[in-house]
Design a protein around this motif. Structure first.
Motif, PDB file in Angstrom:
ATOM      1  N   UNK A   1       0.818  -1.222   0.000  1.00  0.00           N
ATOM      2  CA  UNK A   1       0.000   0.000   0.000  1.00  0.00           C
ATOM      3  C   UNK A   1       0.853   1.274   0.000  1.00  0.00           C
ATOM      4  N   UNK A   2       1.941   1.277   0.779  1.00  0.00           N
ATOM      5  CA  UNK A   2       2.782   2.477   0.867  1.00  0.00           C
ATOM      6  C   UNK A   2       3.440   2.761  -0.482  1.00  0.00           C
ATOM      7  N   UNK A   3       3.888   1.705  -1.145  1.00  0.00           N
ATOM      8  CA  UNK A   3       4.500   1.889  -2.468  1.00  0.00           C
ATOM      9  C   UNK A   3       3.477   2.434  -3.470  1.00  0.00           C
ATOM     10  N   UNK A   4       2.234   1.949  -3.364  1.00  0.00           N
ATOM     11  CA  UNK A   4       1.164   2.483  -4.229  1.00  0.00           C
ATOM     12  C   UNK A   4       0.991   3.979  -4.002  1.00  0.00           C
ATOM     13  N   UNK A   5       1.041   4.374  -2.742  1.00  0.00           N
ATOM     14  CA  UNK A   5       0.883   5.796  -2.406  1.00  0.00           C
ATOM     15  C   UNK A   5       1.999   6.635  -3.040  1.00  0.00           C
TER      16      UNK A   5
END
Lengths: 85, 536
Positions: free
Chosen positions: A33-37
């Motif tokens: 999720x953090x990488x998507x952000x």
């Protein structure tokens, strides 16, 4: 004004593109999720730049509206909303 | 690249830079000082001679706070400090509640809290950096932080457009800080050289700044458009170090805090402890998260989660953490520059100051270029004066905040120190901006470039006058004072270069306040280059 419209309309498109990427990648979307952000923010920057380049104001705004709609429709074919990986 | 396309890139780069330039100047100048946030917290404490260490230390502080404030038992952050540890907790109230802080020195021998006047300088500089010190006003979205997130996105787009413009001539421009006849060329070369040298740094700042600033907005959009209402619970689960406390109403005697810290170090011997989060203080189902850093990693953040009996529940460290933690840690570390010791911090400080210069020079270029292309006009003159007024206002205003922080605790108005730091900044900023709008830019800049280094020289001098050798014997004080002297030195270099250019070249008409039709239009360098390359 058109630049601001481009920046604002690029945001939902960038996020939906990340959603489509999450649906395509064979890994649980929750796990990265953090990488998507972070990727979403970079895509937003690049989209803001791209849509500001054409000389005619209506062209990028229309393209963004169509792209947003297309991305939203494409997302409906995935099981991401309220679903699992 | 075709000249008309290049022209559009240049126009876009200038527009994006102009929109975000002033906010970025504030963020970068305050951010350069904020690199030493931890040290500044120590520097701002007034020194009245050797004072006794508060009795009981961390354990007495925790007992007193949790007894007097039941909310603190649910969730509390402890900042371990040998001399004066502090705690922070959320106190609920009728209007939503607020975060409160207390230090060991706030409590007298009878355990009664007598709040001491404390400087808020480090927090003010931090807020100036990430939210332009705009109050959040109790809204669910932090307006200033979200604005800075949006500015970071515009800044990122400006960076990419700048890269496209300069890519083909980067080698030529790398050593092009030269003066050829007019002041504008100097600003252009300065802007290009700084931009090229520090491009990777700026890319990191824009992406991490945008990710942190826009987090709330992006999370809401991802929830609404992509993942649905489940996203909130997933974010909490993926970023939490341990699940929330499910109390069984079974109390437990807490061990001395030094023992918990020792237990954490037993798990990670090289760990440097930054803070401790305590959930469910005195509850058998509670836990403690001892958070800190592990040197040698960019993603250096580590957590040791302990139960009240000091048994380890979980250790989060490089190589033993989820991918989300692996991605999140470098985002913070790369933004704050706290992953490589003093050397990296000094590099971030220098890059921050250079970044400020980049944005000023970009704005000045935009104003001159606009004046040259569409002819003399009030808008270009106004924007140049606004740029100069705001930038000098921020630089000198911050110096006066430092002075207020050091002087007021030694006066009868010590209780007003935190307010005074902000008020004096706002007053200086307002006065200099109004002054700049009415004065000749050249004369105003000449005066301000003389005043600004002196204000930064004055801060260490005042501290030495008030607190003597404490100003350099305490390592954090010495570092902050050296940083302030470095800022003074940098401003002096800017003054010297500015004066040198003014002596050597005729300034642009905008600088002398002559905005009239008598002054000829100029072409920018790129336009001259492009005109030369076009076929007849």
């Amino acid at each position: 004004m058109r630049h601001f419209a481009g920046i604002l309309l690029s945001l939902p498109l960038a996020m939906m593109l990340m959603g489509l990427l999450a649906a395509a990648v064979p890994a649980p979307w929750q796990s990265w999720l953090v990488l998507q952000l972070v990727l979403g923010v970079v895509v937003w920057m690049l989209l803001s730049l791209l849509v500001a380049l054409p000389e005619k104001a209506w062209l990028p705004v229309t393209a963004l509206l169509v792209a947003n709609l297309a991305a939203w429709l494409a997302l409906q074919t995935t099981s991401l909303y309220g679903g699992g990986a | 690249m075709k000249p008309d396309r290049l022209r559009r890139y240049i126009d876009l780069h200038a527009w994006l830079g102009m929109v975000s330039g002033l906010a970025l100047f504030v963020a970068f100048f305050a951010g350069a000082i904020n690199v030493f946030h931890h040290e500044l917290h120590h520097w701002q404490e007034p020194y009245h001679g050797e004072e006794a260490v508060p009795p009981g230390g961390m354990d007495r502080l925790l007992t007193l706070v949790t007894n007097q404030h039941p909310d603190a038992r649910e969730r509390l952050f402890l900042l371990p400090d040998e001399h004066d540890p502090g705690v922070m907790w959320f106190e609920s109230g009728e209007e939503g509640g607020e975060w409160l802080t207390a230090h060991a020195s706030d409590f007298n021998e009878a355990g009664v809290r007598e709040e001491q006047p404390r400087s808020g300088l480090a927090d003010f500089i931090n807020q100036l950096h990430y939210q332009l010190a705009i109050p959040s006003g109790g809204l669910p979205v932090n307006i200033g932080m979200t604005l800075m997130g949006l500015i970071s996105v515009i800044y990122g787009a400006a960076l990419f457009s700048g890269l496209i413009i300069h890519w083909s001539k980067i080698r030529k421009e790398f050593f092009a800080l030269k003066h050829e006849g007019n002041l504008r060329r100097y600003w252009k070369n300065l802007h290009n050289v700084i931009g090229v040298i520090s491009f990777p740094f700026h890319l990191i700042m824009s992406v991490t700044g945008a990710a942190m600033g826009m987090f709330t907005v992006v999370a809401i959009l991802l929830g609404v458009l992509v993942f649905g209402p489940q996203l909130r619970a997933v974010i909490e689960e993926e970023t939490a170090v341990w699940p929330a406390v499910e109390s069984q109403d079974e109390s437990v005697a807490m061990a001395p805090m030094a023992d918990y810290l020792s237990a954490a170090r037993h798990e990670l011997p090289d760990m440097r402890i930054d803070w401790v989060e305590i959930r469910g203080y005195g509850d058998a189902a509670g836990w403690l998260d001892v958070a800190g850093s592990l040197p040698g990693y960019i993603g250096h953040h580590v957590h040791v989660v302990l139960d009240p009996t000091m048994a380890p529940l979980k250790v989060i460290e490089p190589g033993a953490r989820s991918f989300n933690f692996d991605a999140l840690s470098p985002v913070y570390a790369l933004h704050f520059g706290d992953y490589g010791g003093l050397g990296v911090k000094l590099l971030y400080f220098a890059m921050g100051l250079l970044g400020s210069l980049l944005f000023v020079s970009g704005n000045i270029l935009w104003c001159e270029r606009r004046s040259d292309r569409i002819g003399p006009g009030r808008s270009s003159a106004f924007l140049l004066r606004l740029t100069l007024g705001l930038c000098f206002g921020v630089v000198i205003g911050i110096a006066f905040s430092f002075l207020a922080s050091k002087v007021l605790p030694h006066t009868p108005w010590a209780a007003l120190v935190a307010t005074a730091e902000r008020v004096v900044f706002a007053a200086i900023l307002l006065v200099l901006t109004v002054w700049s709008l009415r004065a000749s830019p050249l004369r105003f800049s000449g005066l301000m470039t003389r005043l600004a280094p002196l204000t930064y020289l004055a801060v260490p001098a005042v501290q030495i006058g008030l607190e003597g050798s404490h100003a350099w014997r305490e390592p954090d004080n010495l570092l902050i004072n050296l940083v302030l002297l470095a800022v003074a030195g940098s401003l002096w270099v800017v003054r010297r270069q500015f004066r040198k250019r003014v002596r050597q070249a005729e300034p642009h008409p905008l600088w002398v306040g002559k905005v009239s039709q008598e002054h000829p239009k100029h072409l920018t360098e790129t336009e001259i280059d492009n005109a030369a390359s076009l076929p007849d």
